[in-house]
Write an enzyme that holds these catalytic residues in place. Sequence first.
Site, mmCIF file in Angstrom:
data_model
loop_
_atom_site.group_PDB
_atom_site.id
_atom_site.type_symbol
_atom_site.label_atom_id
_atom_site.label_comp_id
_atom_site.label_asym_id
_atom_site.label_seq_id
_atom_site.Cartn_x
_atom_site.Cartn_y
_atom_site.Cartn_z
ATOM 1 N N CYS A 109 0.808 -1.219 0.000
ATOM 2 C CA CYS A 109 0.000 0.000 0.000
ATOM 3 C C CYS A 109 0.839 1.268 0.000
ATOM 4 O O CYS A 109 0.320 2.353 -0.268
ATOM 5 C CB CYS A 109 -0.956 -0.002 1.190
ATOM 6 S SG CYS A 109 -2.124 -1.387 1.177
ATOM 7 N N HIS A 252 -3.414 7.260 1.596
ATOM 8 C CA HIS A 252 -3.811 5.919 1.179
ATOM 9 C C HIS A 252 -5.202 5.628 1.724
ATOM 10 O O HIS A 252 -5.482 5.841 2.908
ATOM 11 C CB HIS A 252 -2.800 4.907 1.709
ATOM 12 C CG HIS A 252 -3.254 3.488 1.625
ATOM 13 N ND1 HIS A 252 -3.722 2.923 0.455
ATOM 14 C CD2 HIS A 252 -3.334 2.513 2.577
ATOM 15 C CE1 HIS A 252 -4.047 1.668 0.685
ATOM 16 N NE2 HIS A 252 -3.825 1.398 1.960
ATOM 17 N N ASN A 282 -10.133 -0.458 -0.457
ATOM 18 C CA ASN A 282 -8.675 -0.364 -0.441
ATOM 19 C C ASN A 282 -8.118 -1.044 -1.690
ATOM 20 O O ASN A 282 -8.113 -2.270 -1.780
ATOM 21 C CB ASN A 282 -8.138 -1.027 0.832
ATOM 22 C CG ASN A 282 -6.630 -0.941 0.960
ATOM 23 O OD1 ASN A 282 -5.927 -0.586 0.019
ATOM 24 N ND2 ASN A 282 -6.130 -1.288 2.135
#
Length: 330
Positions: A109, A252, A282
Amino acid sequence: MALVGSGSAVPAVSLSNQRLSERVDTNDEWIRTRTGIAARRVSAPDEPLTVLATRAAQAALDHAGWSPEDLDLILLATSSPDDLFGTAPRIQAALGARNAVAFDLTAACSGFLFALITAGQYLATGTMGRALVIGADQLSRWVDWDDRSTCVLFGDGAGAVAVQACPAAEGGLLGFRMRSDGSRNGCLTLAQSDTHRELLAGVSAQVGGFAPIRMNGQEVYKFAVREVPAILKELLEATGTPADQLDWLLLHQANQRILDAVAERFAIPQQRVLSNLASYGNTSAATIPLMLDEAVKDGRVQPGHLLASSGFGAGLSWGGALLRWSGPQA
């Protein structure tokens, strides 16, 4: 390094919380209140990572007004490549970017931010002039769809940013910080499967493959709300940037509660926090460029705007960057 173009691509299929509850014991309220997610995109068989990433990359090239042959470098940040030997070269070929070197970078990520910073170093040396940085992941491949603690979180997508060398006074990467802590690696993993087969008497070999994503959600949450504000505080102080001078907070997209906690720490109003988590979940390395492209194309992010960005996740890894958008509007 100037940020001069953006693009994104997502699969056609959107899987809502309600539809997901037909498979696992969950519901829309439970997911929304804990994560802020309402739906996520899931790739069809004819939408491999190469296709999504190439679509996002071409959109970024078009936005910047570049030909593929203008590129010197293509960096693909991904943890779910179509080919473990590298997917970036496939994208290079699909684009027709015959002058560009292309390779993958894996930092989960944090991947897009790490790749953007890496591209900046090549441009700063003068060895390269134009680069395309892509963040793309298809974690639907690696989710256990019967594990409600993880399957509700992840989705598929791709985003890309076109960057070019420029005079220091016009730069778009104003500062950065990067961190890793492998001692906490076990909090979030997509590990090799521990399966072996006997080849000959006394000789065995591991069978290739990966186990589904495993995550200690509480530990990852505590890590993010502690480390992200700390690294952004360090970055803002090092660059002499008061938080109230930021136009946008671009984090993020992992959990809405994390976004809210970081914004509260710096007294940044909610209307200046970029979030599309509700629609996509996500998407790992894709979240930051996907969100940036959306905000550029709808007019929220304007040329000259200042953005504080942070990527964080598996590794564990995290980083921060102070960015200035230079590109055109949609």
